[in-house]
Design a protein around this motif. Sequence first.
Motif, mmCIF file in Angstrom:
data_model
loop_
_atom_site.group_PDB
_atom_site.id
_atom_site.type_symbol
_atom_site.label_atom_id
_atom_site.label_comp_id
_atom_site.label_asym_id
_atom_site.label_seq_id
_atom_site.Cartn_x
_atom_site.Cartn_y
_atom_site.Cartn_z
ATOM 1 N N GLU A 1 -1.551 8.495 2.792
ATOM 2 C CA GLU A 1 -1.774 8.177 1.381
ATOM 3 C C GLU A 1 -1.594 6.682 1.168
ATOM 4 O O GLU A 1 -0.615 6.086 1.615
ATOM 5 N N GLY A 2 -2.566 6.071 0.480
ATOM 6 C CA GLY A 2 -2.469 4.667 0.134
ATOM 7 C C GLY A 2 -2.253 4.501 -1.355
ATOM 8 O O GLY A 2 -2.690 5.332 -2.155
ATOM 9 N N GLN A 3 -1.570 3.427 -1.707
ATOM 10 C CA GLN A 3 -1.192 3.197 -3.099
ATOM 11 C C GLN A 3 -1.870 1.924 -3.611
ATOM 12 O O GLN A 3 -1.784 0.866 -2.994
ATOM 13 N N LEU A 4 -2.545 2.043 -4.775
ATOM 14 C CA LEU A 4 -3.126 0.893 -5.451
ATOM 15 C C LEU A 4 -2.127 0.341 -6.461
ATOM 16 O O LEU A 4 -1.260 1.063 -6.954
ATOM 17 N N GLU A 5 -2.264 -0.906 -6.793
ATOM 18 C CA GLU A 5 -1.373 -1.509 -7.770
ATOM 19 C C GLU A 5 -1.630 -0.973 -9.175
ATOM 20 O O GLU A 5 -0.715 -0.713 -9.946
ATOM 21 N N ASP A 6 -2.911 -0.833 -9.509
ATOM 22 C CA ASP A 6 -3.297 -0.496 -10.889
ATOM 23 C C ASP A 6 -4.679 0.135 -10.824
ATOM 24 O O ASP A 6 -5.586 -0.415 -10.201
ATOM 25 N N GLN B 1 -6.103 9.367 -1.040
ATOM 26 C CA GLN B 1 -5.864 10.169 0.166
ATOM 27 C C GLN B 1 -6.844 9.703 1.240
ATOM 28 O O GLN B 1 -8.047 9.972 1.165
ATOM 29 N N LEU B 2 -6.309 8.973 2.201
ATOM 30 C CA LEU B 2 -7.144 8.347 3.223
ATOM 31 C C LEU B 2 -7.256 9.246 4.448
ATOM 32 O O LEU B 2 -6.254 9.691 5.006
ATOM 33 N N ALA B 3 -8.486 9.509 4.855
ATOM 34 C CA ALA B 3 -8.744 10.266 6.075
ATOM 35 C C ALA B 3 -8.293 9.440 7.282
ATOM 36 O O ALA B 3 -8.059 8.231 7.174
ATOM 37 N N PRO B 4 -8.143 10.067 8.451
ATOM 38 C CA PRO B 4 -7.852 9.282 9.651
ATOM 39 C C PRO B 4 -8.867 8.153 9.819
ATOM 40 O O PRO B 4 -10.074 8.380 9.751
ATOM 41 N N TYR B 5 -8.379 6.944 9.994
ATOM 42 C CA TYR B 5 -9.200 5.737 10.080
ATOM 43 C C TYR B 5 -10.085 5.568 8.844
ATOM 44 O O TYR B 5 -11.166 4.964 8.904
ATOM 45 N N GLY B 6 -9.626 6.075 7.713
ATOM 46 C CA GLY B 6 -10.415 6.012 6.491
ATOM 47 C C GLY B 6 -10.188 4.715 5.713
ATOM 48 O O GLY B 6 -9.238 3.964 5.958
ATOM 49 N N PHE B 7 -11.037 4.483 4.746
ATOM 50 C CA PHE B 7 -10.949 3.274 3.918
ATOM 51 C C PHE B 7 -11.632 3.541 2.594
ATOM 52 O O PHE B 7 -12.456 4.439 2.441
ATOM 53 N N SER C 1 0.817 -1.224 0.000
ATOM 54 C CA SER C 1 0.000 0.000 0.000
ATOM 55 C C SER C 1 0.842 1.262 0.000
ATOM 56 O O SER C 1 0.303 2.360 -0.104
ATOM 57 N N GLY C 2 2.144 1.121 0.182
ATOM 58 C CA GLY C 2 3.020 2.283 0.217
ATOM 59 C C GLY C 2 3.233 2.869 1.594
ATOM 60 O O GLY C 2 4.038 3.788 1.754
ATOM 61 N N HIS C 3 2.533 2.351 2.609
ATOM 62 C CA HIS C 3 2.700 2.863 3.975
ATOM 63 C C HIS C 3 2.400 1.739 4.963
ATOM 64 O O HIS C 3 1.401 1.026 4.808
ATOM 65 N N PRO C 4 3.217 1.564 6.009
ATOM 66 C CA PRO C 4 3.000 0.465 6.956
ATOM 67 C C PRO C 4 1.706 0.592 7.764
ATOM 68 O O PRO C 4 1.243 -0.397 8.329
ATOM 69 N N GLY C 5 1.140 1.804 7.804
ATOM 70 C CA GLY C 5 -0.113 2.000 8.528
ATOM 71 C C GLY C 5 -1.346 1.798 7.667
ATOM 72 O O GLY C 5 -2.467 1.960 8.145
ATOM 73 N N VAL C 6 -1.148 1.430 6.404
ATOM 74 C CA VAL C 6 -2.263 1.225 5.483
ATOM 75 C C VAL C 6 -2.273 -0.232 5.030
ATOM 76 O O VAL C 6 -1.281 -0.735 4.507
ATOM 77 N N LEU C 7 -3.386 -0.894 5.255
ATOM 78 C CA LEU C 7 -3.553 -2.274 4.798
ATOM 79 C C LEU C 7 -4.150 -2.262 3.397
ATOM 80 O O LEU C 7 -5.212 -1.682 3.164
ATOM 81 N N GLY C 8 -3.448 -2.899 2.459
ATOM 82 C CA GLY C 8 -3.959 -3.060 1.114
ATOM 83 C C GLY C 8 -4.204 -4.526 0.827
ATOM 84 O O GLY C 8 -3.301 -5.350 0.957
ATOM 85 N N HIS C 9 -5.429 -4.863 0.454
ATOM 86 C CA HIS C 9 -5.713 -6.258 0.144
ATOM 87 C C HIS C 9 -6.764 -6.370 -0.947
ATOM 88 O O HIS C 9 -7.493 -5.425 -1.229
#
Length: 543
Positions: free
Chosen positions: A502-507, A529-535, A474-482
């Motif tokens: 900020e979270g990163q998508l693959e594509d 751009q993820l808000a605090p506790y955002g998804f 996800s580009g950041h250890p505090g963001v879970l990407g699955h």
Amino acid sequence: MTPANPKSVPWYESAVIYVVDVKSYCDSNGDGWGDLRGLISRLDHVQDLGVDVLWLQPIYASPFQDNGYDVADYLRIDPRLGNDADFDALMDAARERGLRVILDLPLNHTSNQHAWFQQARADRHSEYRDYYLWRETLPENPSPYVVFGEKQNGRNWAFDEQAGQYYFHTFYPFQPDLNMANPAVARAQHEVARFWLRRGVSGFRLDAVPFLYEDTSSLEAIPDPHRFLRDLYRVVRAENPEAILLAEANKEPHELRPYFGENGDEMQLLLNFYQCNHLFLGMARGMAEPIQRGWNELPEIPRDGQWANFLRNHDELSLDRLSESERQEVFAAFAPDPYMQVYGRGIRRRLAPMLGGDVRRLKLAYSLLLSLQGTPVLTCGEEIGLGDDLSLPEREAARTPMQWSDAPGGGFSSAPRDQMVRPVVEEGPFGYRQLNVEAQRRDPESLLCFIREALAVYKRNPELGRGQASFFDSGHPGVLGHRVEDGNAVLVLHNLRGEPLEGQLEDAAGLRPLLSDGQSVWSGGTRVQLAPYGFYWFEKEAR
């Protein structure tokens, strides 16, 4: 990957299960106990929520010393909850709404008030004597597996004056263990299952499954421990080929696979304690790694097997799948005071108070629950962020009644407070005047409205139930990407921290937004751009 044939997909793989403690849900006659008629009156709420399955906690005749898991008669409904006509009416009303019903079934033990135990203790030559486990003297180790510490007198053997012998109990002394090596016990339990299946239930949640065959008493000597589960599976499927067995089996990952059976012929679903533990560790740390690690350590399971994912249930939040240091991290984050903890391993709070009543964090938690592949399980009251009452003993703190309105008694019961099965939460931000179903229905930003929306998204995207889960950077250890994929895919980013990330998508190609917290921003590229506790959830159609 091609989409699975819908005709071959078991119904439970895209279902949502809703757990109801009938006695704490809705009281129809003002006696202070919730009952089956009260549940019937609230089925429109259940249907509107978007669930498919009612899991009824024990409704059998019981002294209710352990929330009904101390069964005195498996074939009789406790009269405080209703009667046979009420049960039939519930089944009819559920069927009309497209709801299935499964029953909680504690088979490891009975109440000491059960007729089997009463006859066993009265006569050493009774056929029921061998239904239980007896010794003349205490064994060298009288405490092989103490679940509740001093609450069960610190040992697993209790002396019965009438019987003149010691009997074995995994749990409380008023819950003597059944002798699972006795074929007569298995036959009797098969008849219990047949009885309720013939009345229309769609299966059972089996309580404390490991103790059905783990010989902690050193007296059972079961030659084929899994035979009972295989035989029960065959009995259940012979009565109803679509019926399910959902197991409570809180074990290490390498011990879980056998519960599904070598050929998928034991349990269809296992409650996912291991992932639950690691999800809370991830939320405590604000780090994706524990959640990803917990999932990746789960064993491969049969095609028709399924994880039943949950956040909280009617018991303590048991953290015994974490190391001691990890457990202390979760305690510090969500139960910092010792009176919030229980048995040295668990938290006796409901989720909403654990998260400080912060709706952002609650929505994040349920977003995690619903987007990790599996069958989600919600306990009644979770949909509104029900509070707890830490003045109540042990696990009772998280078993307070449902709050329907700001009417006296929270719409649960018209009985005086001291006559209720448990008192409704009255004071503070979780009191029924501030927090109830009616109020949240009127508030489009409420937890109830969000869960209803999220469940609708879950149901429209069956890959979330039956697909394959994987994780991406996800580009950041505090963001879970699955992602969860079964032909089509759902991609999700979760910000586990209380700061914008900020979270990163693959594509970004072919993505369509499905669900978000309402504050996070996606402008069409790979960055969110993820808000605090955002998804943010996205759908990606198969090419």
